[in-house]
Design a protein around this motif. Structure first.
Motif, PDB file in Angstrom:
ATOM      1  N   LEU A 128      30.175 -31.563 112.634  1.00  0.00           N
ATOM      2  CA  LEU A 128      31.689 -32.527 112.817  1.00  0.00           C
ATOM      3  C   LEU A 128      33.092 -31.678 113.043  1.00  0.00           C
ATOM      4  CD1 LEU A 128      33.146 -34.877 111.218  1.00  0.00           C
ATOM      5  CD2 LEU A 128      32.993 -33.814 109.269  1.00  0.00           C
ATOM      6  N   VAL A 129      33.020 -30.906 111.763  1.00  0.00           N
ATOM      7  CA  VAL A 129      34.110 -29.849 112.600  1.00  0.00           C
ATOM      8  C   VAL A 129      34.000 -28.928 113.325  1.00  0.00           C
ATOM      9  CG1 VAL A 129      35.356 -27.639 111.130  1.00  0.00           C
ATOM     10  CG2 VAL A 129      34.410 -28.947 109.964  1.00  0.00           C
ATOM     11  N   LEU A 130      33.386 -28.110 114.465  1.00  0.00           N
ATOM     12  CA  LEU A 130      32.631 -28.237 115.711  1.00  0.00           C
ATOM     13  C   LEU A 130      32.338 -28.343 116.284  1.00  0.00           C
ATOM     14  CD1 LEU A 130      32.624 -24.303 113.421  1.00  0.00           C
ATOM     15  CD2 LEU A 130      35.266 -25.623 114.767  1.00  0.00           C
ATOM     16  N   GLY A 131      31.686 -29.003 116.687  1.00  0.00           N
ATOM     17  CA  GLY A 131      30.726 -29.432 117.464  1.00  0.00           C
ATOM     18  C   GLY A 131      29.526 -28.449 117.881  1.00  0.00           C
ATOM     19  N   ARG A 132      29.165 -28.114 116.821  1.00  0.00           N
ATOM     20  CA  ARG A 132      27.849 -27.565 117.215  1.00  0.00           C
ATOM     21  C   ARG A 132      26.924 -27.227 116.247  1.00  0.00           C
ATOM     22  NH1 ARG A 132      31.921 -23.332 118.036  1.00  0.00           N
ATOM     23  NH2 ARG A 132      31.598 -21.532 116.326  1.00  0.00           N
ATOM     24  N   ARG A 133      25.431 -26.593 116.191  1.00  0.00           N
ATOM     25  CA  ARG A 133      24.666 -26.401 115.101  1.00  0.00           C
ATOM     26  C   ARG A 133      24.424 -25.067 115.002  1.00  0.00           C
ATOM     27  NH1 ARG A 133      19.517 -27.736 115.090  1.00  0.00           N
ATOM     28  NH2 ARG A 133      18.833 -27.807 113.540  1.00  0.00           N
ATOM     29  N   HIS A 134      23.111 -24.759 114.216  1.00  0.00           N
ATOM     30  CA  HIS A 134      22.644 -23.358 114.356  1.00  0.00           C
ATOM     31  C   HIS A 134      22.003 -24.074 113.322  1.00  0.00           C
ATOM     32  CE1 HIS A 134      26.002 -21.051 114.972  1.00  0.00           C
ATOM     33  NE2 HIS A 134      26.813 -21.414 113.439  1.00  0.00           N
ATOM     34  N   GLU A 135      20.188 -22.922 113.431  1.00  0.00           N
ATOM     35  CA  GLU A 135      18.814 -23.146 113.210  1.00  0.00           C
ATOM     36  C   GLU A 135      18.762 -23.311 111.807  1.00  0.00           C
ATOM     37  OE1 GLU A 135      16.455 -25.128 114.817  1.00  0.00           O
ATOM     38  OE2 GLU A 135      17.563 -25.158 115.964  1.00  0.00           O
ATOM     39  N   HIS A 136      17.606 -24.009 111.659  1.00  0.00           N
ATOM     40  CA  HIS A 136      18.003 -23.986 109.615  1.00  0.00           C
ATOM     41  C   HIS A 136      17.308 -22.169 109.429  1.00  0.00           C
ATOM     42  CE1 HIS A 136      17.715 -27.744 108.263  1.00  0.00           C
ATOM     43  NE2 HIS A 136      18.464 -27.690 109.322  1.00  0.00           N
ATOM     44  N   GLY A 137      17.723 -21.332 108.437  1.00  0.00           N
ATOM     45  CA  GLY A 137      17.032 -19.720 108.666  1.00  0.00           C
ATOM     46  C   GLY A 137      17.948 -18.692 109.220  1.00  0.00           C
ATOM     47  N   SER A 138      18.330 -19.415 110.195  1.00  0.00           N
ATOM     48  CA  SER A 138      18.954 -18.006 111.260  1.00  0.00           C
ATOM     49  C   SER A 138      19.895 -17.450 110.712  1.00  0.00           C
ATOM     50  CB  SER A 138      20.202 -19.149 111.972  1.00  0.00           C
ATOM     51  OG  SER A 138      21.353 -19.991 111.647  1.00  0.00           O
ATOM     52  N   ILE A 139      20.472 -16.271 111.379  1.00  0.00           N
ATOM     53  CA  ILE A 139      21.214 -15.297 110.495  1.00  0.00           C
ATOM     54  C   ILE A 139      22.474 -16.173 110.811  1.00  0.00           C
ATOM     55  CG2 ILE A 139      22.721 -13.129 111.407  1.00  0.00           C
ATOM     56  CD1 ILE A 139      19.905 -12.412 113.145  1.00  0.00           C
ATOM     57  N   GLU A 140      23.804 -16.711 111.568  1.00  0.00           N
ATOM     58  CA  GLU A 140      24.201 -17.729 111.598  1.00  0.00           C
ATOM     59  C   GLU A 140      24.964 -18.160 110.309  1.00  0.00           C
ATOM     60  OE1 GLU A 140      23.796 -17.488 116.027  1.00  0.00           O
ATOM     61  OE2 GLU A 140      22.017 -18.022 113.849  1.00  0.00           O
ATOM     62  N   PHE A 141      23.696 -18.929 109.688  1.00  0.00           N
ATOM     63  CA  PHE A 141      24.190 -19.658 108.823  1.00  0.00           C
ATOM     64  C   PHE A 141      23.700 -18.764 107.331  1.00  0.00           C
ATOM     65  CE2 PHE A 141      22.804 -24.254 109.378  1.00  0.00           C
ATOM     66  CZ  PHE A 141      24.378 -24.254 109.049  1.00  0.00           C
TER      67      PHE A 141
END
Length: 500
Positions: free
Chosen positions: A186-199
């Protein structure tokens, strides 16, 4: 000795001036105040440090629905129960739509939307609401984003199970990926995989920010404490943390400006849309529609949007453990209403009224944000015959309001059926519960949060049963660190046997 005498005399004089000031009609000019107010500290020393909402609740029951509590030397007008809250925030909504100056927030994070007020803030709010509403329909709508993330969540849970039919997991952390990814898109227009380092990194900075905000909360009313040795109750750490987080947001905006990708009208994330608005408003609103304002908005949305909702999910499944009959009833209605191929969608909620009632009861009883955000009234007014001076700091006491036995019979019991009228949802009773606040400054993310809670909880109940993990301790005891949250717990998620 002279200092002690001076403090005692000052306390007595202050008490006389505050507690016995009466108008011509014999009524108190200011709302009544609890005993024990001290110079400098006010009533802060009397608060339960982990359950301040219970202290406020006790005083509201003793003194009435409109009271004055001194946070340091700052008088705070606390409004309790529906009658008074609706009079203030609906009948006089515009007057009570202001925001007071909050030292820690302003000095560390800056004035975004949350703590701003006035016509300029109204303009900003209208623009943000327009963006959010546009995301409730069409391609990449909130519903579509939630549906995709629910599927990824189930895949993640299945992976944790492996060859077993169950797994012991921290479900609140698992749901964090759904809430976080929806908000990130919603805010940035991208997603990360569940369990990813980014998250995992996002979770760390959210936890650290929460810890520091709680640690430094007293500085809002006693800002001079920031000069104490050792960092001033975490103030120095908070400033460093705020700069670190906002620098990440600035870097994202800088990269977009350098690439020009945000100019593509097909990009509908909040950041891109707002950046195009900034380009349109190059003259006249530079301080309102600016990159720096966008940085503040991005930070506010991530912190407010993720933390409170994940806490609500944590409470929901904790209640399911303590009230397994509610879990079974929810699941039974879902299975009867939908066939195995149908997705759980918000616009189909009328087919599963018990589920919506259960979510409402979780929010009412968990009482995540017991005082909502502080308000300020622009003009002097009266409530219950008491004078409310212009510019007063106002608390909406949702804790007492949502646990009012006169409105919710046996209010401390977990009973979703209180929101039902036969087989239908009781809309009047639903309106009596106001976990997002009410009035012009109610939470902007209400519609998104309701949709996510309904769809995520429904999809999990439809696929799994939830049991206590052997050896794990569970408690419904409420403690507060900025919000009321449950103690962290693992839960056994067991795959339901297929019946088709």
């Amino acid at each position: 000795m002279l200092l002690i005498v001076f403090i005692l005399l000052a306390w007595i004089l202050w008490s006389i001036l505050v507690k016995t000031s009466v108008g011509k009609n014999g009524k108190l000019q200011m709302p009544p105040s609890p005993r024990g107010q001290l110079p400098i500290l006010g009533h802060l020393w009397r608060f339960d440090p982990t359950r301040p909402f219970r202290t406020i609740d006790k005083w509201a029951k003793e003194l009435g629905d409109v009271i004055t509590v001194y946070f340091g030397s700052t008088p705070v007008i606390v409004l309790s129960r529906q009658r008074v809250i609706r009079e203030a925030f609906l009948k006089e909504g515009e007057n009570f739509s202001g925001r007071p100056s909050l030292f820690v927030h302003e000095s560390c994070w800056g004035k975004g939307h949350v703590i701003s007020d006035g016509p300029r803030n109204s303009l900003l709010r209208r623009h943000l609401l327009a963006i959010l509403r546009s995301k409730c329909r069409g391609v990449d709508s909130i519903q579509e984003l939630v549906t995709v993330e629910i599927k990824r969540m189930h895949e993640y849970i299945e992976k944790q199970m492996g060859k077993n039919d169950y797994a012991d997991i921290f479900l609140e952390d698992t749901v964090f990926y759904v809430v976080g990814n929806v908000l990130t898109q919603l805010v940035l227009g991208r997603r990360h995989e569940h369990g990813s380092i980014e998250f995992r990194e996002s979770a760390r900075w959210l936890d650290e920010t929460t810890r520091l905000m709680e640690k430094s909360s007293a500085l809002t009313f006693l800002p001079w404490l920031r000069h104490l040795p050792g960092g001033g109750l975490g103030y120095a750490e908070m400033k460093t943390q705020a700069k670190r987080v906002q620098d990440l947001m600035r870097e994202d905006i800088h990269d977009r400006r350098r690439s020009g990708e945000y100019k593509d009208p097909s990009r509908t994330d909040l950041t891109s849309v707002f950046m195009r608005k900034i380009d349109e408003e190059m003259v006249g609103n530079e301080d309102l529609f600016s990159d720096e304002m966008l940085v503040r908005l991005m930070t506010e949305m991530f912190f407010a949007g993720i933390q409170t909702e994940c806490n609500t999910f944590g409470w929901a499944f904790l209640y399911f453990l303590f009230y397994p009959e509610v879990q079974r009833e929810c699941r039974q209605q879902i299975l009867e209403a939908l066939d195995s191929s149908e997705e759980i969608l918000w616009n189909e909620k009328d087919r599963i009224p018990y589920l919506e009632a259960t979510v409402a009861e979780v929010q009412r009883l968990a009482n995540i944000a017991p005082f909502s955000m502080p308000h300020k009234n622009h003009e002097e007014t009266t409530l219950d015959g008491y004078r409310i001076p212009a510019g007063s700091l106002i608390f909406m006491n949702l804790y007492t309001t949502l646990l009012d036995d006169h409105v919710f019979e046996n209010a401390k019991e977990f009973r979703p059926e209180r929101f039902l009228n036969g087989l239908r949802l009781d809309r009047a009773r639903m309106a009596a519960s106001m976990p997002y606040g009410i009035g012009p400054r109610m939470c902007m993310g209400e519609s998104i949060a309701r949709l996510e809670l309904f769809c995520v909880i429904g999809s999990l109940l439809r696929t799994y049963s939830f049991e206590q993990t052997p050896g794990e301790k569970y408690s419904l005891d409420q403690k507060m660190e900025l919000t009321i949250h449950p103690s962290k717990y693992r839960i056994r998620v067991r795959k339901l046997a297929r019946t088709d």
